[in-house]
Design a protein around this motif. Structure first.
Motif, mmCIF file in Angstrom:
data_model
loop_
_atom_site.group_PDB
_atom_site.id
_atom_site.type_symbol
_atom_site.label_atom_id
_atom_site.label_comp_id
_atom_site.label_asym_id
_atom_site.label_seq_id
_atom_site.Cartn_x
_atom_site.Cartn_y
_atom_site.Cartn_z
ATOM 1 N N PHE A 57 75.732 -1.849 33.813
ATOM 2 C CA PHE A 57 74.337 -2.263 33.850
ATOM 3 C C PHE A 57 73.903 -2.679 35.242
ATOM 4 C CE2 PHE A 57 75.723 -2.461 29.583
ATOM 5 C CZ PHE A 57 74.608 -2.327 28.771
ATOM 6 N N TYR A 58 72.590 -2.565 35.484
ATOM 7 C CA TYR A 58 71.969 -3.096 36.692
ATOM 8 C C TYR A 58 70.964 -4.166 36.262
ATOM 9 C CZ TYR A 58 67.845 -0.164 35.722
ATOM 10 O OH TYR A 58 66.749 0.421 35.148
ATOM 11 N N THR A 59 70.577 -5.007 37.195
ATOM 12 C CA THR A 59 69.580 -6.035 36.919
ATOM 13 C C THR A 59 68.230 -5.520 37.403
ATOM 14 O OG1 THR A 59 71.244 -7.758 37.205
ATOM 15 C CG2 THR A 59 68.934 -8.446 37.288
ATOM 16 N N SER A 60 67.280 -5.419 36.475
ATOM 17 C CA SER A 60 65.952 -4.912 36.809
ATOM 18 C C SER A 60 65.190 -5.943 37.638
ATOM 19 C CB SER A 60 65.161 -4.610 35.533
ATOM 20 O OG SER A 60 64.795 -5.821 34.886
ATOM 21 N N ASP A 61 64.060 -5.522 38.182
ATOM 22 C CA ASP A 61 63.210 -6.435 38.947
ATOM 23 C C ASP A 61 62.748 -7.606 38.088
ATOM 24 O OD1 ASP A 61 63.496 -4.815 41.150
ATOM 25 O OD2 ASP A 61 61.563 -3.810 40.902
ATOM 26 N N GLY A 62 62.695 -7.407 36.772
ATOM 27 C CA GLY A 62 62.310 -8.465 35.842
ATOM 28 C C GLY A 62 63.466 -9.367 35.435
ATOM 29 N N GLY A 63 64.671 -9.128 35.994
ATOM 30 C CA GLY A 63 65.825 -9.964 35.695
ATOM 31 C C GLY A 63 66.578 -9.578 34.435
ATOM 32 N N GLU A 64 66.252 -8.439 33.835
ATOM 33 C CA GLU A 64 66.920 -7.992 32.611
ATOM 34 C C GLU A 64 68.057 -7.031 32.940
ATOM 35 O OE1 GLU A 64 64.011 -6.192 30.114
ATOM 36 O OE2 GLU A 64 62.750 -7.975 30.057
ATOM 37 N N LEU A 65 69.104 -7.063 32.115
ATOM 38 C CA LEU A 65 70.180 -6.091 32.266
ATOM 39 C C LEU A 65 69.755 -4.789 31.607
ATOM 40 C CD1 LEU A 65 73.471 -8.082 31.587
ATOM 41 C CD2 LEU A 65 72.612 -7.203 33.749
ATOM 42 N N VAL A 66 69.878 -3.686 32.352
ATOM 43 C CA VAL A 66 69.492 -2.366 31.870
ATOM 44 C C VAL A 66 70.674 -1.431 32.088
ATOM 45 C CG1 VAL A 66 67.851 -0.464 32.114
ATOM 46 C CG2 VAL A 66 67.096 -2.819 32.511
ATOM 47 N N CYS A 67 70.982 -0.634 31.081
ATOM 48 C CA CYS A 67 72.136 0.256 31.154
ATOM 49 C C CYS A 67 71.884 1.405 32.133
ATOM 50 C CB CYS A 67 72.450 0.806 29.760
ATOM 51 S SG CYS A 67 74.070 1.610 29.675
ATOM 52 N N ALA A 68 72.810 1.577 33.078
ATOM 53 C CA ALA A 68 72.729 2.660 34.051
ATOM 54 C C ALA A 68 73.684 3.786 33.708
ATOM 55 C CB ALA A 68 73.042 2.135 35.447
ATOM 56 N N GLY A 69 74.642 3.531 32.804
ATOM 57 C CA GLY A 69 75.597 4.551 32.399
ATOM 58 C C GLY A 69 76.445 4.045 31.256
ATOM 59 N N VAL A 70 76.839 4.959 30.368
ATOM 60 C CA VAL A 70 77.612 4.579 29.189
ATOM 61 C C VAL A 70 78.652 5.649 28.888
ATOM 62 C CG1 VAL A 70 75.979 5.612 27.554
ATOM 63 C CG2 VAL A 70 77.416 3.725 26.810
ATOM 64 N N GLY A 71 79.775 5.226 28.323
ATOM 65 C CA GLY A 71 80.820 6.165 27.939
ATOM 66 C C GLY A 71 81.466 5.746 26.639
ATOM 67 N N SER A 72 82.053 6.704 25.959
ATOM 68 C CA SER A 72 82.811 6.411 24.741
ATOM 69 C C SER A 72 84.138 5.788 25.148
ATOM 70 C CB SER A 72 83.064 7.690 23.946
ATOM 71 O OG SER A 72 81.854 8.220 23.480
ATOM 72 N N PHE A 73 84.476 4.677 24.531
ATOM 73 C CA PHE A 73 85.670 3.925 24.902
ATOM 74 C C PHE A 73 86.935 4.559 24.340
ATOM 75 C CE2 PHE A 73 88.748 0.513 23.986
ATOM 76 C CZ PHE A 73 89.004 0.124 25.280
ATOM 77 N N ASP A 74 87.968 4.584 25.161
ATOM 78 C CA ASP A 74 89.302 5.029 24.752
ATOM 79 C C ASP A 74 90.290 4.005 25.293
ATOM 80 O OD1 ASP A 74 91.792 6.185 24.370
ATOM 81 O OD2 ASP A 74 91.181 8.162 25.057
ATOM 82 N N VAL A 75 90.998 3.315 24.412
ATOM 83 C CA VAL A 75 91.911 2.257 24.819
ATOM 84 C C VAL A 75 93.006 2.757 25.757
ATOM 85 C CG1 VAL A 75 93.506 2.432 22.873
ATOM 86 C CG2 VAL A 75 93.136 0.208 23.974
#
Length: 143
Positions: A57-75
């Motif tokens: 995640f990145y922090t938007s100008d409004g101070g919110e966390l926004v997802c910049a990238g996602v992946g399927s988890f593999d232990v």
């Protein structure tokens, strides 16, 4: 009056907690990116038995966390996350030099704060068209 104040504080805390745990893992493809590799054999700590997705995640100008990238988890590791960078003049992706903030979630709705260890400290921030390698992930339930 004191009871009303106490009730109000509890209500605000409840609503804020609900908003924090409802972090969206939706991503906007901006066309510019960085790739983060979680290699096979990456050290995992914490209860990862129910984790389905991991996001950065990145922090938007409004101070919110926004997802910049996602992946399927593999232990076992062996997955990657494409991080989308911000377009010029927009607040829609990672900024150059911005720290990578990791989160994870389960299909049941539980969320985790995640700490990452990289092959070098320089790989812990966003850099356009670069690659980062992760050697450790620590999962802490976000309560």
């Amino acid at each position: 009056m004191r009871k009303i104040f106490h009730f109000f504080c509890c209500l605000v805390l409840f609503l804020a907690t609900g908003q924090l745990s409802a972090t969206s893992f939706d991503v906007v493809n901006t066309g510019s990116n960085m790739t983060v590799f979680v290699t096979p054999g990456t050290t995992m700590s914490g209860d990862v038995s129910q984790v389905d997705q991991v996001g950065i995640f990145y922090t938007s100008d409004g101070g919110e966390l926004v997802c910049a990238g996602v992946g399927s988890f593999d232990v076992a590791g062996g997955f990657q996350i494409t991080l989308w960078g911000s377009e010029a003049g927009a607040d829609n992706g990672m900024a150059a030099g911005e720290a990578l903030t990791w989160k994870a979630k389960t299909s049941g709705g539980a969320s985790y704060d995640v700490s990452a260890t990289y092959t070098s400290d320089a790989m812990s921030t966003y850099s356009l068209n670069s690659i980062s390698y992760v050697v450790g992930l620590a999962f802490d339930i976000d309560e």
